[in-house]
Design a protein around this motif. Structure first.
Motif, short mmCIF file in Angstrom:
data_model
loop_
_atom_site.label_atom_id
_atom_site.label_comp_id
_atom_site.label_asym_id
_atom_site.label_seq_id
_atom_site.Cartn_x
_atom_site.Cartn_y
_atom_site.Cartn_z
N ASP A 92 39.50 32.84 46.88
CA ASP A 92 39.75 33.72 48.03
C ASP A 92 39.77 35.18 47.60
N VAL A 93 40.39 35.43 46.45
CA VAL A 93 40.51 36.82 45.99
C VAL A 93 39.14 37.36 45.59
N ALA A 94 38.33 36.54 44.93
CA ALA A 94 36.97 36.99 44.53
C ALA A 94 36.15 37.37 45.78
N ILE A 95 36.21 36.51 46.79
CA ILE A 95 35.45 36.78 48.02
C ILE A 95 36.03 38.02 48.72
N GLY A 96 37.34 38.10 48.74
CA GLY A 96 38.01 39.25 49.38
C GLY A 96 37.67 40.56 48.69
N TYR A 97 37.68 40.57 47.37
CA TYR A 97 37.35 41.79 46.62
C TYR A 97 35.89 42.17 46.85
N GLU A 98 35.03 41.17 46.86
CA GLU A 98 33.60 41.47 47.06
C GLU A 98 33.39 42.08 48.45
N ASN A 99 34.00 41.49 49.46
CA ASN A 99 33.87 42.03 50.82
C ASN A 99 34.48 43.43 50.94
N ALA A 100 35.49 43.70 50.12
CA ALA A 100 36.15 45.01 50.16
C ALA A 100 35.23 46.10 49.61
N GLY A 101 34.23 45.71 48.81
CA GLY A 101 33.32 46.70 48.23
C GLY A 101 33.73 47.21 46.86
N VAL A 102 34.47 46.40 46.11
CA VAL A 102 34.82 46.83 44.75
C VAL A 102 33.56 46.77 43.87
N CYS A 103 33.59 47.48 42.72
CA CYS A 103 32.43 47.48 41.82
C CYS A 103 32.42 46.30 40.88
N GLY A 104 33.60 45.74 40.64
CA GLY A 104 33.69 44.62 39.71
C GLY A 104 35.06 43.99 39.80
N MET A 105 35.17 42.81 39.20
CA MET A 105 36.44 42.09 39.21
C MET A 105 36.84 41.80 37.78
N SER A 106 38.10 42.08 37.47
CA SER A 106 38.65 41.79 36.15
C SER A 106 39.50 40.54 36.26
N ILE A 107 39.30 39.60 35.34
CA ILE A 107 40.03 38.34 35.42
C ILE A 107 40.72 38.05 34.09
N LEU A 108 42.04 37.95 34.15
CA LEU A 108 42.81 37.60 32.97
C LEU A 108 42.52 36.16 32.60
N THR A 109 42.11 35.90 31.35
CA THR A 109 41.90 34.51 30.96
C THR A 109 42.98 34.04 29.99
N ASP A 110 43.93 34.92 29.66
CA ASP A 110 45.04 34.50 28.80
C ASP A 110 46.04 33.69 29.62
N GLU A 111 46.41 32.53 29.08
CA GLU A 111 47.27 31.62 29.83
C GLU A 111 48.76 31.88 29.58
N ILE A 112 49.13 32.01 28.32
CA ILE A 112 50.55 32.09 27.98
C ILE A 112 51.24 33.29 28.62
N ALA A 155 27.15 54.61 39.65
CA ALA A 155 26.49 54.88 40.93
C ALA A 155 27.49 54.92 42.10
N SER A 156 28.75 54.58 41.85
CA SER A 156 29.70 54.42 42.95
C SER A 156 30.50 55.69 43.25
N GLN A 157 30.88 55.83 44.51
CA GLN A 157 31.76 56.95 44.90
C GLN A 157 33.23 56.55 44.77
N THR A 158 33.50 55.24 44.71
CA THR A 158 34.90 54.79 44.68
C THR A 158 35.29 54.21 43.30
N GLY A 159 34.45 53.36 42.74
CA GLY A 159 34.66 52.92 41.35
C GLY A 159 35.83 51.99 41.09
N ILE A 160 36.14 51.15 42.06
CA ILE A 160 37.29 50.26 41.85
C ILE A 160 36.91 48.97 41.12
N ILE A 161 37.64 48.68 40.04
CA ILE A 161 37.58 47.37 39.39
C ILE A 161 38.90 46.69 39.77
N ALA A 162 38.80 45.61 40.54
CA ALA A 162 40.01 44.97 41.03
C ALA A 162 40.31 43.74 40.18
#
Ligand SMILES: O=P(O)(O)OC[C@@H](O)[C@@H](O)c1c[nH]c2ccccc12
Length: 262
Positions: A73-93, A46-53
């Motif tokens: 801070d980054v989650a709130i910042g990305y949401e306010n920016a209007g991204v469609c979703g957030m990708s989060i690396l859960t690998d530690e090493i 549905a998006s015109q921009t389609g950013i996953i940050a």
């Protein structure tokens, strides 16, 4: 041995250890396990921009990208920016991430969250759901066709969206099946780290239109997205370009403004 093989060997050890410590039943008791998910693929369509940050502290190709930004801070910042979703690396090493990062993001925003992980076991999919993810990544290069089917069907049964990632034609042919929502083309070769947007351009015609097409990695300008849109891409996964700045949310805001022509 290439880096991807090494990551997978370490991941198998990690998951086998965890399985002994935390039984799957424990995850099924967590509050997020029973919660409704948000569809990343629907938002992209549905998006015109389609950013996953993406939130990424380091990577095997770049070492440290950002070791000071707080995930909340980054989650709130990305949401306010209007991204469609957030990708989060859960690998530690290899990526300096954790499941805590995803849970903190979950508590701080309403965005669809993609668990960015090297999934090689159903256990990690149950875990993803239990920590509040809305979507999972499956990487064709490290899975058999049978595993892709088994894992994506399990994810769908938990109402998680599935992003299947490919880097070449063979991986794509092996992977196309109805239990996937999004087909991602990784412009970065995970074995050599070489990056080229041409990979997305070459593979796009081979991806059936029922999948949301996502171009991943190495996207550092609005022009790159404008170049990819005519090939049918609706999603653009961007990590480093935002994370390497002092304020990832602010750089995503500026990026989306430029992209939308505001
Ligand atoms: O930081 P970049 O170049 O914008 O890339 C983001 C994302 O595509 C990349 O982190 C990624 C794509 N597929 C992966 C698989 C595993 C780990 C990481 C990735």
């Amino acid at each position: 041995m290439n880096i991807l093989d090494k990551i997978v060997i370490d991941k198998r050890k990690e998951v086998n250890l965890k399985k002994e410590l935390i039984p799957i039943k424990a995850y099924e008791q967590l509050p997020y396990f029973g919660m409704k998910t948000r569809s990343l693929s629907k938002k992209l369509r549905a998006s015109q921009t389609g950013i996953i940050a993406e939130f990424k502290r380091k990577s095997p190709s770049k070492s440290i990208i950002n070791d000071t930004a707080l995930v909340e801070d980054v989650a709130i910042g990305y949401e306010n920016a209007g991204v469609c979703g957030m990708s989060i690396l859960t690998d530690e090493i290899y990526f300096g991430g954790s499941m805590d990062d995803l849970m903190i993001a979950r508590e701080n925003c309403e965005l669809p969250l993609l668990r960015k992980e090297f999934i090689i076991d159903e256990y990690q999919i149950i875990e993803a759901k239990a920590i509040g993810a809305d979507a999972i990544l499956l990487i064709a290069a490290i899975l058999t066709k049978a595993e892709i089917k088994q894992f994506s069907e399990l994810a769908k049964s938990l109402n998680l969206d599935v992003l299947l990632e490919v880097h070449n034609e063979d991986e794509l042919h092996k992977s196309i099946m109805p239990s996937l929502d999004m087909l991602g083309v990784n412009n970065r070769n995970l074995k050599t780290f070489e990056v080229s947007l041409d990979i997305s351009k070459q593979l796009s015609a081979l991806i059936p239109n029922d999948f949301v097409k996502v171009s991943e990695s190495g996207i550092s300008s609005v022009d790159a997205i404008k170049e990819l849109q005519p090939y049918g891409y609706k999603g653009f996964l961007i990590g480093e370009n935002f994370m390497k700045t002092g304020n990832p949310g602010a750089s995503a805001t500026q990026f989306i403004k430029d992209l939308a022509g505001l």
